[in-house]
Scaffold this motif. Structure first.
Motif, PDB file in Angstrom:
ATOM      1  N   PRO A  35       0.881  -1.554  -0.158  1.00 53.44           N
ATOM      2  CA  PRO A  35      -0.259  -0.616   0.297  1.00 53.44           C
ATOM      3  C   PRO A  35       0.593   1.578   0.021  1.00 53.44           C
ATOM      4  CG  PRO A  35      -0.744  -1.630   1.745  1.00 53.44           C
ATOM      5  CD  PRO A  35       0.389  -2.098   1.176  1.00 53.44           C
ATOM      6  N   SER A  36       2.226   1.144   0.222  1.00 53.72           N
ATOM      7  CA  SER A  36       2.564   2.651   0.767  1.00 53.72           C
ATOM      8  C   SER A  36       4.202   2.039   0.450  1.00 53.72           C
ATOM      9  CB  SER A  36       2.427   3.712   1.553  1.00 53.72           C
ATOM     10  OG  SER A  36       3.869   3.825   2.613  1.00 53.72           O
ATOM     11  N   HIS A  37       5.047   2.781   0.088  1.00 49.95           N
ATOM     12  CA  HIS A  37       6.599   2.348  -0.492  1.00 49.95           C
ATOM     13  C   HIS A  37       7.074   2.301   1.465  1.00 49.95           C
ATOM     14  CE1 HIS A  37      10.266   2.440  -2.209  1.00 49.95           C
ATOM     15  NE2 HIS A  37      11.027   3.632  -1.339  1.00 49.95           N
ATOM     16  N   ASP A  38       6.597   3.082   2.599  1.00 48.72           N
ATOM     17  CA  ASP A  38       7.702   3.091   3.457  1.00 48.72           C
ATOM     18  C   ASP A  38       7.199   1.309   3.957  1.00 48.72           C
ATOM     19  OD1 ASP A  38       8.080   5.341   2.788  1.00 48.72           O
ATOM     20  OD2 ASP A  38       7.324   6.451   3.503  1.00 48.72           O
ATOM     21  N   THR A  39       5.705   0.839   3.527  1.00 51.87           N
ATOM     22  CA  THR A  39       5.431  -0.084   5.000  1.00 51.87           C
ATOM     23  C   THR A  39       5.993  -1.234   5.416  1.00 51.87           C
ATOM     24  OG1 THR A  39       3.249   0.312   3.518  1.00 51.87           O
ATOM     25  CG2 THR A  39       3.600  -1.553   5.266  1.00 51.87           C
ATOM     26  N   ILE A  40       6.500  -1.556   4.546  1.00 48.47           N
ATOM     27  CA  ILE A  40       7.676  -3.165   4.877  1.00 48.47           C
ATOM     28  C   ILE A  40       8.756  -2.819   4.763  1.00 48.47           C
ATOM     29  CG2 ILE A  40       9.092  -4.585   3.579  1.00 48.47           C
ATOM     30  CD1 ILE A  40       6.862  -5.868   3.564  1.00 48.47           C
ATOM     31  N   PRO A  41       9.607  -1.311   5.160  1.00 49.46           N
ATOM     32  CA  PRO A  41      10.747  -0.610   5.720  1.00 49.46           C
ATOM     33  C   PRO A  41      10.750  -0.605   7.446  1.00 49.46           C
ATOM     34  CG  PRO A  41      10.571   0.133   3.620  1.00 49.46           C
ATOM     35  CD  PRO A  41       9.477  -0.463   3.851  1.00 49.46           C
ATOM     36  N   THR A  42       9.393  -0.777   6.975  1.00 49.81           N
ATOM     37  CA  THR A  42       8.356  -0.011   8.839  1.00 49.81           C
ATOM     38  C   THR A  42       8.104  -1.057   9.423  1.00 49.81           C
ATOM     39  OG1 THR A  42       7.556   2.365   7.974  1.00 49.81           O
ATOM     40  CG2 THR A  42       6.656   0.986   9.359  1.00 49.81           C
ATOM     41  N   ALA A  43       7.762  -1.604   8.814  1.00 49.32           N
ATOM     42  CA  ALA A  43       7.452  -3.004   9.576  1.00 49.32           C
ATOM     43  C   ALA A  43       8.276  -4.191   9.905  1.00 49.32           C
ATOM     44  CB  ALA A  43       6.550  -4.200   9.096  1.00 49.32           C
ATOM     45  N   ILE A  44       9.683  -4.246   8.815  1.00 56.32           N
ATOM     46  CA  ILE A  44      10.927  -4.971   8.871  1.00 56.32           C
ATOM     47  C   ILE A  44      11.429  -3.579   9.838  1.00 56.32           C
ATOM     48  CG2 ILE A  44      12.588  -5.312   8.097  1.00 56.32           C
ATOM     49  CD1 ILE A  44      11.465  -7.050   6.996  1.00 56.32           C
ATOM     50  N   GLY A  45      12.016  -3.040   9.979  1.00 61.91           N
ATOM     51  CA  GLY A  45      12.661  -1.986  11.112  1.00 61.91           C
ATOM     52  C   GLY A  45      11.990  -2.047  12.816  1.00 61.91           C
ATOM     53  N   ALA A  46      10.732  -2.256  12.915  1.00 63.74           N
ATOM     54  CA  ALA A  46      10.041  -3.142  14.593  1.00 63.74           C
ATOM     55  C   ALA A  46      10.555  -4.504  14.639  1.00 63.74           C
ATOM     56  CB  ALA A  46       8.869  -2.761  14.088  1.00 63.74           C
ATOM     57  N   THR A  47      11.512  -4.883  13.818  1.00 62.70           N
ATOM     58  CA  THR A  47      11.681  -6.289  14.368  1.00 62.70           C
ATOM     59  C   THR A  47      13.083  -5.783  14.233  1.00 62.70           C
ATOM     60  OG1 THR A  47      12.210  -7.004  12.356  1.00 62.70           O
ATOM     61  CG2 THR A  47       9.987  -7.502  12.634  1.00 62.70           C
ATOM     62  N   GLY A  48      13.791  -5.138  14.587  1.00 57.58           N
ATOM     63  CA  GLY A  48      15.384  -4.609  14.375  1.00 57.58           C
ATOM     64  C   GLY A  48      15.893  -5.053  13.478  1.00 57.58           C
ATOM     65  N   THR A  49      15.396  -5.316  12.352  1.00 55.78           N
ATOM     66  CA  THR A  49      16.205  -5.637  10.831  1.00 55.78           C
ATOM     67  C   THR A  49      16.286  -4.196  10.282  1.00 55.78           C
ATOM     68  OG1 THR A  49      14.536  -7.111  10.057  1.00 55.78           O
ATOM     69  CG2 THR A  49      16.178  -7.935  12.157  1.00 55.78           C
ATOM     70  N   THR A  50      16.687  -4.311   9.019  1.00 60.13           N
ATOM     71  CA  THR A  50      16.505  -3.277   8.179  1.00 60.13           C
ATOM     72  C   THR A  50      16.544  -3.885   6.710  1.00 60.13           C
ATOM     73  OG1 THR A  50      19.636  -3.300   7.339  1.00 60.13           O
ATOM     74  CG2 THR A  50      18.135  -1.640   9.448  1.00 60.13           C
ATOM     75  N   ILE A  51      16.057  -2.995   6.062  1.00 60.63           N
ATOM     76  CA  ILE A  51      15.907  -3.551   4.450  1.00 60.63           C
ATOM     77  C   ILE A  51      15.754  -2.341   3.103  1.00 60.63           C
ATOM     78  CG2 ILE A  51      13.147  -2.755   4.247  1.00 60.63           C
ATOM     79  CD1 ILE A  51      13.176  -5.312   2.379  1.00 60.63           C
ATOM     80  N   GLU A  52      16.808  -2.406   2.319  1.00 64.18           N
ATOM     81  CA  GLU A  52      17.091  -1.426   1.478  1.00 64.18           C
ATOM     82  C   GLU A  52      16.175  -1.905   0.721  1.00 64.18           C
ATOM     83  OE1 GLU A  52      20.344  -1.168  -2.009  1.00 64.18           O
ATOM     84  OE2 GLU A  52      20.965  -1.650   0.245  1.00 64.18           O
ATOM     85  N   SER A  65      13.871  -4.232  -6.039  1.00 64.59           N
ATOM     86  CA  SER A  65      14.323  -4.724  -5.228  1.00 64.59           C
ATOM     87  C   SER A  65      14.186  -4.492  -4.032  1.00 64.59           C
ATOM     88  CB  SER A  65      15.806  -5.035  -5.339  1.00 64.59           C
ATOM     89  OG  SER A  65      16.265  -3.949  -4.804  1.00 64.59           O
ATOM     90  N   LEU A  66      14.122  -5.660  -2.873  1.00 67.07           N
ATOM     91  CA  LEU A  66      13.899  -5.717  -1.820  1.00 67.07           C
ATOM     92  C   LEU A  66      14.707  -6.205  -1.331  1.00 67.07           C
ATOM     93  CD1 LEU A  66      10.007  -6.203  -0.753  1.00 67.07           C
ATOM     94  CD2 LEU A  66      11.214  -3.668  -1.359  1.00 67.07           C
ATOM     95  N   THR A  67      15.491  -5.521  -0.898  1.00 69.07           N
ATOM     96  CA  THR A  67      17.286  -6.642   0.163  1.00 69.07           C
ATOM     97  C   THR A  67      17.347  -6.279   1.634  1.00 69.07           C
ATOM     98  OG1 THR A  67      18.440  -6.047  -1.924  1.00 69.07           O
ATOM     99  CG2 THR A  67      19.750  -6.547   0.142  1.00 69.07           C
ATOM    100  N   LEU A  68      17.076  -7.512   2.218  1.00 68.84           N
ATOM    101  CA  LEU A  68      17.021  -7.986   3.988  1.00 68.84           C
ATOM    102  C   LEU A  68      18.078  -7.859   4.454  1.00 68.84           C
ATOM    103  CD1 LEU A  68      14.990  -7.957   5.786  1.00 68.84           C
ATOM    104  CD2 LEU A  68      15.360 -10.458   5.704  1.00 68.84           C
ATOM    105  N   LYS A  69      18.354  -7.180   5.031  1.00 67.28           N
ATOM    106  CA  LYS A  69      20.309  -6.735   5.417  1.00 67.28           C
ATOM    107  C   LYS A  69      20.267  -7.809   6.524  1.00 67.28           C
ATOM    108  CE  LYS A  69      21.004  -3.072   3.210  1.00 67.28           C
ATOM    109  NZ  LYS A  69      22.421  -2.963   2.616  1.00 67.28           N
TER     110      LYS A  69
END
Length: 109
Positions: free
Chosen positions: A21-38, A43-47
């Motif tokens: 739904p939004s460009h920030d949705t996945i990075p926000t959710a991933i950030g809540a888990t203590g991980t990051t995504i580019e 592409s989506l790259t999980l660090k």
């Protein structure tokens, strides 16, 4: 047993805006888990992360794909998926099927 949290994964996509739904949705959710995504346009790259937060609450933004995408994280740590019933849009038996393969799932009222 593969140690998935020590690997870097890249998932080619159409465009991020086509998937969520939004460009920030996945990075926000991933950030809540203590991980990051580019996130790039294609592409989506999980660090890599050695520390995944437990008991975080993941918002689905009423998107069944968010609930289904984050469900496997519960193999590593306990999480809460808000509005989990949204999976009924595409896969009504999703949670029951995960229970069948051994995931511990409980409804929080």
């Amino acid at each position: 047993h593969r140690d998935l949290h020590r690997r870097r994964h890249s998932f080619p996509t159409r465009r991020s805006s086509d998937l969520f739904p939004s460009h920030d949705t996945i990075p926000t959710a991933i950030g809540a888990t203590g991980t990051t995504i580019e996130v790039t346009e294609d592409s989506l790259t999980l660090k890599s992360s050695t520390n995944i937060y437990s008991n975080v609450s993941i918002s689905t933004y009423q998107d069944h794909r968010m609930a289904m995408a984050f469900a496997p994280l519960s193999i590593k740590v306990p999480i809460v998926i808000e509005e989990a019933e949204v999976v009924s849009k595409s896969y009504p038996a999703f949670w029951e099927d995960l229970k069948q393969i051994g995931l511990q799932i409980e409804e929080i009222l």
